[in-house]
Design a protein around this motif. Structure first.
Motif, PDB file in Angstrom:
ATOM      1  N   ASP A   1      41.237  33.622  25.499  1.00 45.32           N
ATOM      2  CA  ASP A   1      41.804  34.915  25.886  1.00 45.32           C
ATOM      3  C   ASP A   1      41.329  36.063  25.000  1.00 45.32           C
ATOM      4  O   ASP A   1      41.667  37.211  25.238  1.00 45.32           O
TER       5      ASP A   1
ATOM      6  N   PRO B   1      45.889  37.508  42.650  1.00 45.55           N
ATOM      7  CA  PRO B   1      46.972  38.320  42.099  1.00 45.55           C
ATOM      8  C   PRO B   1      48.364  37.757  42.377  1.00 45.55           C
ATOM      9  O   PRO B   1      49.271  37.933  41.569  1.00 45.55           O
TER      10      PRO B   1
ATOM     11  N   THR C   1      47.228  36.698  36.444  1.00 41.79           N
ATOM     12  CA  THR C   1      45.988  37.296  35.953  1.00 41.79           C
ATOM     13  C   THR C   1      44.844  36.293  36.078  1.00 41.79           C
ATOM     14  O   THR C   1      45.084  35.080  36.191  1.00 41.79           O
TER      15      THR C   1
ATOM     16  N   ARG D   1      35.095  38.014  31.258  1.00 47.79           N
ATOM     17  CA  ARG D   1      35.659  39.276  30.772  1.00 47.79           C
ATOM     18  C   ARG D   1      34.486  40.175  30.408  1.00 47.79           C
ATOM     19  O   ARG D   1      33.877  40.025  29.365  1.00 47.79           O
TER      20      ARG D   1
ATOM     21  N   TYR E   1      38.021  41.522  34.703  1.00 47.92           N
ATOM     22  CA  TYR E   1      38.339  40.109  34.500  1.00 47.92           C
ATOM     23  C   TYR E   1      38.318  39.397  35.846  1.00 47.92           C
ATOM     24  O   TYR E   1      38.857  39.917  36.827  1.00 47.92           O
TER      25      TYR E   1
END
Length: 152
Positions: free
Chosen positions: A150, A87, A91, A115, A120
């Motif tokens: 993505d 973090p 991301t 994902r 995630y």
């Protein structure tokens, strides 16, 4: 047991599922050298990103792997893999994109941006897959895609 300066055996074997289900997640002695190699790879990733790495899933005993719905061929069962987030860096998508061009330099055998179900994370393994195309992939509920995707 401290495996490397920033990673412990307890951290790489911690499992909420094992605790909740009363399952033993102690690795066999032959797994320990692999966990040291995994921790060393995580150190290189930590240095590259210049932030702490959080291991959300490391080693999984077969019963734990089954309880979490892992595949029977999972690198987690062999002490080769960890699911991570960072973090402080960004991301999981940003982490995966930063690491993808550096897999060989950092000694990452496989990098998967995952994902699944609104969650995630980044899966890293010391084991190099048989097919070079599977070295950097994205996994979603719809299956695997080459590279870091993505979904947009």
């Amino acid at each position: 047991m401290q495996l490397t300066p920033h990673f412990t055996l307890a951290e790489l074997t911690a499992s909420n599922t094992a605790q909740r289900e009363g399952l033993d997640n102690t690795p066999a002695p032959e797994i320990l050298p692999r966990l040291v190699l995994l921790a060393q790879m995580l150190e290189r990733i930590r240095t590259q990103l210049d932030v702490p790495i959080i291991v959300t899933s490391g080693y999984r005993a077969p019963a734990v792997n089954k309880a979490v719905g892992g595949v029977t061929s999972s690198d987690h069962q062999q002490g080769h893999a960890a699911d991570i987030v960072a973090p402080g860096y960004g991301t999981p998508l940003q982490v995966a994109r930063a690491l993808a061009p550096l897999v060989s330099v950092l000694g990452i055998g496989q990098l998967i941006y995952e994902r699944v179900g609104g969650k995630y994370w980044v899966h890293v393994s010391t084991r190099v897959p048989e097919r070079p195309a599977n070295r950097v992939i994205t996994m979603t509920g719809q299956g695997a895609q080459l590279g870091i995707q993505d979904g947009h």
